[in-house]
Write a protein that holds these residues in place. Structure first.
Motif, PDB file in Angstrom:
ATOM      1  N   LYS A 242       6.184   4.724 -32.156  1.00  0.00           N
ATOM      2  CA  LYS A 242       5.989   4.908 -30.716  1.00  0.00           C
ATOM      3  C   LYS A 242       5.348   3.677 -30.082  1.00  0.00           C
ATOM      4  N   ALA A 243       4.401   3.066 -30.778  1.00  0.00           N
ATOM      5  CA  ALA A 243       3.731   1.868 -30.257  1.00  0.00           C
ATOM      6  C   ALA A 243       4.664   0.660 -30.250  1.00  0.00           C
ATOM      7  N   ARG A 244       5.517   0.548 -31.278  1.00  0.00           N
ATOM      8  CA  ARG A 244       6.439  -0.592 -31.364  1.00  0.00           C
ATOM      9  C   ARG A 244       7.580  -0.492 -30.364  1.00  0.00           C
ATOM     10  N   VAL A 245       8.098   0.714 -30.166  1.00  0.00           N
ATOM     11  CA  VAL A 245       9.266   0.929 -29.305  1.00  0.00           C
ATOM     12  C   VAL A 245       8.811   1.729 -28.089  1.00  0.00           C
ATOM     13  N   GLN A 246       8.470   1.036 -27.068  1.00  0.00           N
ATOM     14  CA  GLN A 246       7.921   1.703 -25.891  1.00  0.00           C
ATOM     15  C   GLN A 246       9.038   2.078 -24.929  1.00  0.00           C
ATOM     16  N   VAL A 247       9.808   3.085 -25.373  1.00  0.00           N
ATOM     17  CA  VAL A 247      10.923   3.626 -24.599  1.00  0.00           C
ATOM     18  C   VAL A 247      10.684   5.122 -24.480  1.00  0.00           C
ATOM     19  N   GLU A 248      10.890   5.669 -23.305  1.00  0.00           N
ATOM     20  CA  GLU A 248      10.558   7.073 -23.055  1.00  0.00           C
ATOM     21  C   GLU A 248      11.231   8.028 -24.038  1.00  0.00           C
ATOM     22  N   ALA A 249      12.505   7.808 -24.346  1.00  0.00           N
ATOM     23  CA  ALA A 249      13.211   8.707 -25.266  1.00  0.00           C
ATOM     24  C   ALA A 249      12.609   8.644 -26.671  1.00  0.00           C
ATOM     25  N   VAL A 250      12.208   7.466 -27.114  1.00  0.00           N
ATOM     26  CA  VAL A 250      11.588   7.330 -28.440  1.00  0.00           C
ATOM     27  C   VAL A 250      10.213   7.987 -28.435  1.00  0.00           C
ATOM     28  N   THR A 251       9.473   7.839 -27.355  1.00  0.00           N
ATOM     29  CA  THR A 251       8.180   8.510 -27.236  1.00  0.00           C
ATOM     30  C   THR A 251       8.357  10.020 -27.339  1.00  0.00           C
ATOM     31  N   SER A 252       9.325  10.560 -26.608  1.00  0.00           N
ATOM     32  CA  SER A 252       9.587  12.004 -26.668  1.00  0.00           C
ATOM     33  C   SER A 252       9.963  12.439 -28.070  1.00  0.00           C
ATOM     34  N   MET A 253      10.808  11.651 -28.728  1.00  0.00           N
ATOM     35  CA  MET A 253      11.244  11.977 -30.081  1.00  0.00           C
ATOM     36  C   MET A 253      10.057  11.976 -31.047  1.00  0.00           C
ATOM     37  N   THR A 254       9.205  10.946 -30.970  1.00  0.00           N
ATOM     38  CA  THR A 254       8.085  10.865 -31.912  1.00  0.00           C
ATOM     39  C   THR A 254       7.100  12.006 -31.692  1.00  0.00           C
ATOM     40  N   VAL A 255       6.847  12.357 -30.447  1.00  0.00           N
ATOM     41  CA  VAL A 255       5.944  13.471 -30.165  1.00  0.00           C
ATOM     42  C   VAL A 255       6.532  14.768 -30.723  1.00  0.00           C
ATOM     43  N   ALA A 256       7.830  14.987 -30.506  1.00  0.00           N
ATOM     44  CA  ALA A 256       8.482  16.192 -31.029  1.00  0.00           C
ATOM     45  C   ALA A 256       8.418  16.237 -32.555  1.00  0.00           C
TER      46      ALA A 256
ATOM     47  N   GLY B 229      17.566   0.655 -34.828  1.00  0.00           N
ATOM     48  CA  GLY B 229      17.839   0.998 -36.218  1.00  0.00           C
ATOM     49  C   GLY B 229      16.822   0.387 -37.167  1.00  0.00           C
ATOM     50  N   ALA B 230      16.444  -0.853 -36.910  1.00  0.00           N
ATOM     51  CA  ALA B 230      15.451  -1.528 -37.754  1.00  0.00           C
ATOM     52  C   ALA B 230      14.080  -0.852 -37.631  1.00  0.00           C
ATOM     53  N   HIS B 231      13.733  -0.423 -36.440  1.00  0.00           N
ATOM     54  CA  HIS B 231      12.445   0.263 -36.252  1.00  0.00           C
ATOM     55  C   HIS B 231      12.442   1.611 -36.976  1.00  0.00           C
ATOM     56  N   LEU B 232      13.553   2.339 -36.904  1.00  0.00           N
ATOM     57  CA  LEU B 232      13.639   3.616 -37.606  1.00  0.00           C
ATOM     58  C   LEU B 232      13.585   3.408 -39.119  1.00  0.00           C
ATOM     59  N   ARG B 233      14.245   2.363 -39.600  1.00  0.00           N
ATOM     60  CA  ARG B 233      14.234   2.040 -41.030  1.00  0.00           C
ATOM     61  C   ARG B 233      12.804   1.709 -41.481  1.00  0.00           C
ATOM     62  N   GLN B 234      12.085   0.941 -40.659  1.00  0.00           N
ATOM     63  CA  GLN B 234      10.703   0.593 -40.985  1.00  0.00           C
ATOM     64  C   GLN B 234       9.846   1.852 -41.065  1.00  0.00           C
TER      65      GLN B 234
ATOM     66  N   SER C 198      18.858   5.651 -39.223  1.00  0.00           N
ATOM     67  CA  SER C 198      18.617   4.217 -39.042  1.00  0.00           C
ATOM     68  C   SER C 198      19.836   3.395 -39.446  1.00  0.00           C
ATOM     69  N   ALA C 199      20.557   3.858 -40.460  1.00  0.00           N
ATOM     70  CA  ALA C 199      21.754   3.133 -40.908  1.00  0.00           C
ATOM     71  C   ALA C 199      22.872   3.191 -39.872  1.00  0.00           C
ATOM     72  N   ASP C 200      22.871   4.253 -39.065  1.00  0.00           N
ATOM     73  CA  ASP C 200      23.916   4.438 -38.058  1.00  0.00           C
ATOM     74  C   ASP C 200      23.503   4.006 -36.656  1.00  0.00           C
ATOM     75  N   THR C 201      22.297   3.471 -36.527  1.00  0.00           N
ATOM     76  CA  THR C 201      21.772   3.104 -35.213  1.00  0.00           C
ATOM     77  C   THR C 201      21.762   1.586 -35.065  1.00  0.00           C
ATOM     78  N   ALA C 202      22.222   1.136 -33.911  1.00  0.00           N
ATOM     79  CA  ALA C 202      22.297  -0.311 -33.637  1.00  0.00           C
ATOM     80  C   ALA C 202      20.897  -0.918 -33.592  1.00  0.00           C
ATOM     81  N   LEU C 203      20.866  -2.216 -33.837  1.00  0.00           N
ATOM     82  CA  LEU C 203      19.620  -2.971 -33.721  1.00  0.00           C
ATOM     83  C   LEU C 203      19.241  -3.076 -32.255  1.00  0.00           C
TER      84      LEU C 203
END
Length: 93
Positions: free
Chosen positions: A47-61, A23-28, A15-20
């Motif tokens: 997953k509910a806050r960030v409705q992006v396919e890559a984030v969905t895949s990451m959270t499921v994994a 990054g803020a969602h990962l920090r939360q 989260s510290a290395d990820t752009a806003l």
């Protein structure tokens, strides 16, 4: 993840290395876990806050690995590769 950090610590580092705003969602999510919320629930919230396919895949994994174990770094590498390829294809359109 590769250096053996616990999931919560890895999320904090990433989260510290990820752009806003990601990054803020990962920090939360990291804070939610640190404050005692279950990993599964915190990832479902991400997953509910960030409705992006890559984030969905990451959270499921991450949820599957949290439940069953397994090679998380390999799974995340494949997700990152797929997301990069999809972005490359979209840029060509």
């Amino acid at each position: 993840v590769r250096v053996g950090l616990p999931l919560n610590d890895a999320l904090a580092v990433v989260s510290a290395d990820t752009a806003l705003p990601l990054g803020a969602h990962l920090r939360q999510t990291s804070l939610q876990i640190a404050q005692g919320e279950g990993v599964r629930a915190a990832l479902a919230d991400l997953k509910a806050r960030v409705q992006v396919e890559a984030v969905t895949s990451m959270t499921v994994a991450l949820q599957v690995v949290d439940e069953r174990g397994g090679p998380l770094a390999d799974v995340l590498d494949r997700i990152a590769f797929t997301a990069e390829e999809l972005a490359r294809v979209e840029r060509k359109r």
